[in-house]
Design an enzyme around this catalytic site. Structure first.
Site, PDB file in Angstrom:
ATOM      1  N   SER A 124      -0.133  -6.791   9.750  1.00  0.00           N
ATOM      2  CA  SER A 124      -0.550  -5.390   9.844  1.00  0.00           C
ATOM      3  C   SER A 124      -1.813  -5.219  10.684  1.00  0.00           C
ATOM      4  O   SER A 124      -2.090  -4.119  11.167  1.00  0.00           O
ATOM      5  CB  SER A 124      -0.779  -4.822   8.437  1.00  0.00           C
TER       6      SER A 124
ATOM      7  N   ASP B 293      -9.007   0.108   0.656  1.00  0.00           N
ATOM      8  CA  ASP B 293      -8.504  -0.746   1.735  1.00  0.00           C
ATOM      9  C   ASP B 293      -9.705  -1.281   2.508  1.00  0.00           C
ATOM     10  O   ASP B 293     -10.323  -0.566   3.291  1.00  0.00           O
ATOM     11  CB  ASP B 293      -7.581   0.046   2.654  1.00  0.00           C
TER      12      ASP B 293
ATOM     13  N   HIS C  12      -7.896  -3.328   6.627  1.00  0.00           N
ATOM     14  CA  HIS C  12      -7.557  -2.682   7.896  1.00  0.00           C
ATOM     15  C   HIS C  12      -8.770  -1.915   8.422  1.00  0.00           C
ATOM     16  O   HIS C  12      -9.785  -1.808   7.721  1.00  0.00           O
ATOM     17  CB  HIS C  12      -6.354  -1.760   7.690  1.00  0.00           C
TER      18      HIS C  12
END
Ligand SMILES: *[C@@H]1O[C@H](CO)[C@@H](O)[C@H](O)[C@H]1NC(C)=O
Ligand SMILES: *[C@@H]1O[C@H](CO)[C@@H](O)[C@H](O)[C@H]1NC(C)=O
Ligand SMILES: *[C@@H]1O[C@H](CO)[C@@H](O)[C@H](O)[C@H]1NC(C)=O
Ligand SMILES: *[C@@H]1O[C@H](CO)[C@@H](O)[C@H](O)[C@H]1NC(C)=O
Ligand SMILES: *[C@@H]1O[C@H](CO)[C@@H](O)[C@H](O)[C@H]1NC(C)=O
Length: 416
Positions: free
Chosen positions: A136, A388, A391
Site C-alpha cells: 500500500s 493510521d 501511510h
C-alpha cells in the site's frame, strides 16, 4: 526440514550443472538465496554503502539521501483542490489535520533537491510506462505522483478490469503518451493468505521460486519498475522454496520441526529472488530501469494499529540519531545489500542482458516525518476508529519520494 539439509545438495547439484539453467528466471534451486547466518556475518555499514553509490557517479557530487527537513513557506506544488484523485483516506486537510506538515522540504547536505517539475517529468517519461510494484505504500507513492503530474496534464484512468480491485490501477497521460501503474503485491514473490475454516487468517504462504504474476506479467512492458517490500513481514509467514518449507516467520504455534526465520532473513530471501528475476528477465526492455525503494516504517507511539497506538507529532524530527535503529535500520541494511548484490551482478556473463538498477534510499528522510501521517484524523470508516500511522497524507512528506525519483530518471545513466 532443516534449511541446510536441502541447501547443501542444491549447491553441489548447481555447481555441476550451472549451464543448464542459467536462463531460468524462476530457478528452483537455492544457490542464490542467503543462509540465515548471513545476517550476523554481514557487517557493512549501510550509510557508507549509500554514500559509495553517490560518490561513484561522476555527475553527482551530492548524496540526495542525507540531509534534513527545512521550512518551505510555499508548501506543496498541489493541494486537495488542484489534485482531483486524492483518496479520502489520504486527504488529511479535509479531515481536519493541522496543515503545518505541508510546509517542509527535504534539503540534502551539500546541494538542493529541485522542486518537482511535472513538465520535466512528463517530457522524460514521454512514450514510457512506469509501475510502482509493492504494497500500500507503493500505491501511496503512485497517488502522490498522480497528484504531482496532474498539475501539468489531467490523467485518464484506463483500467482493463483484469484485476478488479483498488490494488492495481493504470492511468494514462495522453498528450505525453505516458502510462502510470500500480501493481499490488505483498511480498513480490507469489503468496497466498492461509484460510482457516473459510476465514482469512492474516498469515501467509510465500514461495521464493515464483513471482507474483500481477507484476511479473506486466514487467516486459515497462520502462521503469519501482519495487518495494518489507512492511508485510509483520505477519506470520511460511516460506517455501521449490515446494519445500524453508521455515516460518513469527511462528509461535509450537509446530515441532519448523525452522524459525527472522524477518530480515525472509526479506533478504524475497528481495534476492525478485531482483534476480528482474535482472534475468528475458523479454524486458533493454532500457528498463529497476528502482528499489527502501523501507518506510510506521510511527505508532504507545501501541500499534489495534492497540491504541497514535502519531500526533506536529513537526519533523531534526536529528537523524536513532532513526536507523532497530528493525528499520536492519531492513534498510538488507535492502542496500541486496541492491548492491543485484547491481554487482549486472554485466556478469551469466546475465543475458544488462539491467539498470537505482536506489531510492528514502528511509532516513521519511523516518523523520512522524508528523505526516493521517493519524487519528482519518480512517474512522475503514479503520473503525484506529489511527493510521503508516501511510502518508497527500500532499505530504511522501511527495519527496517522487522528487528523488525524478532526480533518478534525469540521470538515465548509460549502460556502457
Ligand atoms: C482541503 O483541505 C482544507 C484544509 O487545508 C479543507 O478545509 C478543505 O475542506 C479540503 N478540501 C477538499 C475538497 O478536500
Ligand atoms: C474449524 O471448524 C471446526 C468445526 O466448526 C472446528 O471444530 C475447528 O476447531 C475449527 N478450526 C479452527 C482452526 O478454528
Ligand atoms: C520431526 O522430524 C523428525 C525427524 O525428521 C520426524 O521423525 C518427526 O516425525 C517430525 N515431527 C513432525 C511433527 O513433523
Ligand atoms: C499526543 O497525544 C497524547 C495522548 O493523547 C497526549 O498526551 C499528547 O499531549 C499529544 N501530543 C500532542 C503534540 O498533541
Ligand atoms: C535513456 O536514454 C536512452 C538513450 O541513451 C534512450 O534510448 C532511453 O529511452 C532512455 N530511457 C529512459 C527510461 O529515459
Amino acid at each position: 526440514m532443516e534449511w541446510n539439509a536441502f541447501l547443501l545438495p542444491a549447491l553441489v547439484l548447481l555447481s555441476t550443472a550451472t549451464l543448464l539453467f542459467i536462463s531460468q528466471s524462476s530457478n528452483p534451486f537455492s544457490i542464490a538465496q542467503p543462509k540465515q547466518e548471513d545476517e550476523a556475518s554481514s557487517s557493512s555499514n549501510p550509510s557508507s554503502i549509500s554514500r559509495t553509490f553517490a560518490r561513484s557517479r561522476e555527475d553527482e557530487a551530492c548524496d540526495l539521501f542525507v540531509g534534513k527537513w527545512v521550512e518551505e513557506p510555499r508548501g506543496s506544488t498541489y493541494t486537495n483542490v488542484s489534485c482531483a484523485t486524492i483518496p479520502d483516506t489520504r486527504n488529511c486537510g479535509k479531515h481536519g489535520k493541522e496543515q503545518g506538515y505541508v510546509y517542509w522540504k527535504w534539503k540534502p547536505d551539500g546541494c538542493d533537491l529541485p522542486r518537482f517539475d511535472p513538465e520535466l517529468f512528463l517530457s522524460i517519461a514521454r512514450g514510457k510506462k512506469l509501475a510502482f510494484i509493492g504494497d500500500s505504500l507503493a500505491r501511496n507513492q503512485m497517488e502522490s505522483l498522480l497528484c504531482l503530474l496532474s498539475q501539468a496534464e489531467t490523467p485518464t484512468n484506463i483500467d482493463d478490469n483484469k484485476y478488479t480491485s483498488d490494488k492495481s490501477r493504470t492511468w494514462y497521460f495522453p498528450s505525453h503518451d505516458f502510462t502510470l501503474m500500480v501493481r499490488w503485491t505483498e511480498f513480490l514473490v507469489q503468496s497466498e493468505e492461509i484460510m482457516v475454516n473459510g476465514t482469512a487468517s492474516n498469515s501467509f504462504n510465500i514461495a521464493l521460486d515464483s513471482m507474483n504474476p500481477r507484476w511479473a506479467d506486466v514487467l516486459p512492458e515497462l520502462d521503469y519498475a519501482i519495487l518495494n517490500c518489507g512492511n508485510w513481514f509483520s505477519r506470520k509467514s511460511y516460506v517455501y522454496d521449490a515446494g519445500n518449507l524453508v521455515g516460518c516467520v513469527h511462528c509461535r504455534d509450537g509446530r515441532d520441526n519448523i525452522t524459525s526465520l527472522t524477518t530480515s532473513f525472509a526479506l533478504r530471501s524475497v528481495l534476492r529472488a525478485a531482483l534476480r528475476y528482474v535482472s534475468q528477465c528475458e523479454h524486458c526492455d533493454e532500457n528498463l530501469l529497476v528502482v528499489l525503494r527502501t523501507y518506510s516504517a510506521s510511527h505508532f507511539e504507545h501501541g500499534q494499529w489495534f492497540t491504541g497506538g497514535y502519531c500526533n507529532r506536529t513537526e519533523p524530527s531534526s536529528g537523524s540519531e536513532g532513526v536507523l535503529g532497530g528493525e528499520v535500520g536492519e531492513f534498510r541494511k538488507v535492502q542496500l545489500e541486496e541492491f548492491e548484490r543485484a547491481r554487482g551482478r549486472v554485466g556478469r556473463k551469466k546475465e543475458k542482458k544488462k539491467r539498470r538498477f537505482e536506489l531510492l534510499d528514502v528511509t532516513r528522510a521519511i523516518m523523520l516525518r512522524a508528523d505526516g501521517h493521517p493519524g487519528e484524523f482519518l480512517d474512522r470508516r475503514w479503520m473503525k476508529g484506529f489511527s493510521d500511522c503508516l501511510h502518508w497524507c497527500l500532499p505530504g512528506p511522501i511527495d519527496m519520494w517522487n522528487d528523488l525519483l525524478l532526480a533518478t530518471m534525469k540521470k538515465n545513466v548509460s549502460l556502457d
